[in-house]
Design a protein around this motif. Sequence first.
Motif, PDB file in Angstrom:
ATOM      1  N   UNK A   1     -30.555  -7.183 -31.625  1.00 44.56           N
ATOM      2  CA  UNK A   1     -31.537  -6.508 -30.777  1.00 44.56           C
ATOM      3  C   UNK A   1     -30.923  -6.194 -29.420  1.00 44.56           C
ATOM      4  N   UNK A   2     -31.410  -5.109 -28.803  1.00 43.64           N
ATOM      5  CA  UNK A   2     -30.963  -4.754 -27.464  1.00 43.64           C
ATOM      6  C   UNK A   2     -31.763  -5.515 -26.419  1.00 43.64           C
ATOM      7  N   UNK A   3     -31.107  -5.831 -25.302  1.00 45.34           N
ATOM      8  CA  UNK A   3     -31.766  -6.510 -24.197  1.00 45.34           C
ATOM      9  C   UNK A   3     -31.063  -6.122 -22.906  1.00 45.34           C
ATOM     10  N   UNK A   4     -31.749  -6.231 -21.751  1.00 44.31           N
ATOM     11  CA  UNK A   4     -31.087  -5.934 -20.476  1.00 44.31           C
ATOM     12  C   UNK A   4     -29.976  -6.940 -20.200  1.00 44.31           C
ATOM     13  N   UNK A   5     -29.012  -6.549 -19.387  1.00 50.49           N
ATOM     14  CA  UNK A   5     -27.929  -7.447 -19.008  1.00 50.49           C
ATOM     15  C   UNK A   5     -27.476  -7.108 -17.588  1.00 50.49           C
ATOM     16  N   UNK A   6     -27.080  -8.133 -16.841  1.00 52.83           N
ATOM     17  CA  UNK A   6     -26.592  -7.947 -15.475  1.00 52.83           C
ATOM     18  C   UNK A   6     -25.270  -8.693 -15.314  1.00 52.83           C
ATOM     19  N   UNK A   7     -24.190  -8.121 -15.830  1.00 52.34           N
ATOM     20  CA  UNK A   7     -22.882  -8.783 -15.714  1.00 52.34           C
ATOM     21  C   UNK A   7     -22.428  -8.876 -14.271  1.00 52.34           C
ATOM     22  N   UNK A   8     -21.550  -9.838 -13.992  1.00 51.39           N
ATOM     23  CA  UNK A   8     -21.059  -9.998 -12.627  1.00 51.39           C
ATOM     24  C   UNK A   8     -19.984  -8.959 -12.315  1.00 51.39           C
ATOM     25  N   UNK A   9     -19.569  -8.951 -11.067  1.00 54.75           N
ATOM     26  CA  UNK A   9     -18.635  -7.923 -10.589  1.00 54.75           C
ATOM     27  C   UNK A   9     -17.305  -7.979 -11.328  1.00 54.75           C
ATOM     28  N   UNK A  10     -16.861  -9.169 -11.712  1.00 52.15           N
ATOM     29  CA  UNK A  10     -15.583  -9.312 -12.415  1.00 52.15           C
ATOM     30  C   UNK A  10     -15.615  -8.591 -13.760  1.00 52.15           C
ATOM     31  N   UNK A  11     -16.729  -8.737 -14.479  1.00 52.87           N
ATOM     32  CA  UNK A  11     -16.840  -8.096 -15.788  1.00 52.87           C
ATOM     33  C   UNK A  11     -16.976  -6.588 -15.637  1.00 52.87           C
ATOM     34  N   UNK A  12     -17.717  -6.133 -14.650  1.00 53.82           N
ATOM     35  CA  UNK A  12     -17.845  -4.692 -14.405  1.00 53.82           C
ATOM     36  C   UNK A  12     -16.475  -4.089 -14.095  1.00 53.82           C
ATOM     37  N   UNK A  13     -15.704  -4.787 -13.276  1.00 55.99           N
ATOM     38  CA  UNK A  13     -14.359  -4.301 -12.939  1.00 55.99           C
ATOM     39  C   UNK A  13     -13.472  -4.246 -14.173  1.00 55.99           C
ATOM     40  N   UNK A  14     -13.590  -5.253 -15.049  1.00 48.98           N
ATOM     41  CA  UNK A  14     -12.814  -5.257 -16.286  1.00 48.98           C
ATOM     42  C   UNK A  14     -13.185  -4.055 -17.151  1.00 48.98           C
ATOM     43  N   UNK A  15     -14.477  -3.794 -17.295  1.00 48.29           N
ATOM     44  CA  UNK A  15     -14.920  -2.650 -18.098  1.00 48.29           C
ATOM     45  C   UNK A  15     -14.404  -1.338 -17.517  1.00 48.29           C
ATOM     46  N   UNK A  16     -14.410  -1.226 -16.190  1.00 48.86           N
ATOM     47  CA  UNK A  16     -13.892  -0.014 -15.559  1.00 48.86           C
ATOM     48  C   UNK A  16     -12.409   0.170 -15.861  1.00 48.86           C
ATOM     49  N   UNK A  17     -11.660  -0.905 -15.817  1.00 43.78           N
ATOM     50  CA  UNK A  17     -10.226  -0.820 -16.125  1.00 43.78           C
ATOM     51  C   UNK A  17      -9.998  -0.460 -17.589  1.00 43.78           C
ATOM     52  N   UNK A  18     -10.864  -0.996 -18.475  1.00 49.16           N
ATOM     53  CA  UNK A  18     -10.690  -0.751 -19.909  1.00 49.16           C
ATOM     54  C   UNK A  18     -10.944   0.699 -20.280  1.00 49.16           C
TER      55      UNK A  18
END
Length: 297
Positions: free
Chosen positions: A224-241
């Motif tokens: 199931x889908x649900x909201x998520x609020x990852x921290x800045x480190x994970x957001x930065x990792x996703x941006x790099x990926x």
Amino acid sequence: MTDSRTLKIAVVGLPGKWSTEVLADAIEARTGFRLVVDMQAVTLDLAQQRLNYRDTNLCQLDGIVVKKISAEYSPHTLDRLELLRVAEAAGVNVFSPAENILRLIDRLSCTVTLSNHNIPMPPTILTESTQQALAAVEEYGEAVFKPLYSTKARGMEIIKAAEADKENAIARFAAQNPMMYIQQKLNLSGRDLGMVFLGGEYLGSYARQGAGDSWNTTIHSGGKYAPATPDAEIIQLAQRAQKPFNMDFTTVDIAETDTGPVVFEVSAFGGFRGAKEGIGIDAASLYTDYVIGKLYG
């Protein structure tokens, strides 16, 4: 300002499927033009430099947005993308460019690119040797064998070191998948993240919560889908990926583990439904505005 209702923008997708149709709806609402292209029915005439779908030469459009190229991934999917390169050469703007999507359809290509950019991933072995595959299973304890071309965990298989039949299981998988893609099965706490990007800009994240009786979290397997609020480190990792792939719209699949976040893949097409149901983002409308802005740019 140029009138967007003069633009002719097609959607390559699966006719009748939700994500394809909502994108076509959004484009039609802004341009008055609607064309959903099923690549199975497209013909390329190189002598005439025509890429025909029914009575439309796709080489004469202003833009093509690729939402889905086929129902299931396979090497044949790459052939369909190659056809779109002819439209690009004729001056049609394709979102995302066919060559960029090509690098994501093949799981091996995506993985090598991520590795070359030092993106953390689960321990992974790629081999055509059943003996090396057996050694990987023994090393990992539990391993996920993944086809190079698949979506929503289709065709994936878990093989455990404790299984008495593990050698036969490897041989059966290898018979269908000569290049074996093998990842250590990690403890993922029953969820992973879909992190949404438009033109390289982060829009938000949703989680896929596992059904409890399945090892993976895909909606296909009851997640199931649900909201998520990852921290800045994970957001930065996703941006790099996502950055090396230069996609117009994509999602990055990330899981949090005991040793830190890992990237599973960057999506060739991105998750409209996850964005909508998980975090209330109307990706179709945002993507349409982005495409129109690029065509006017």
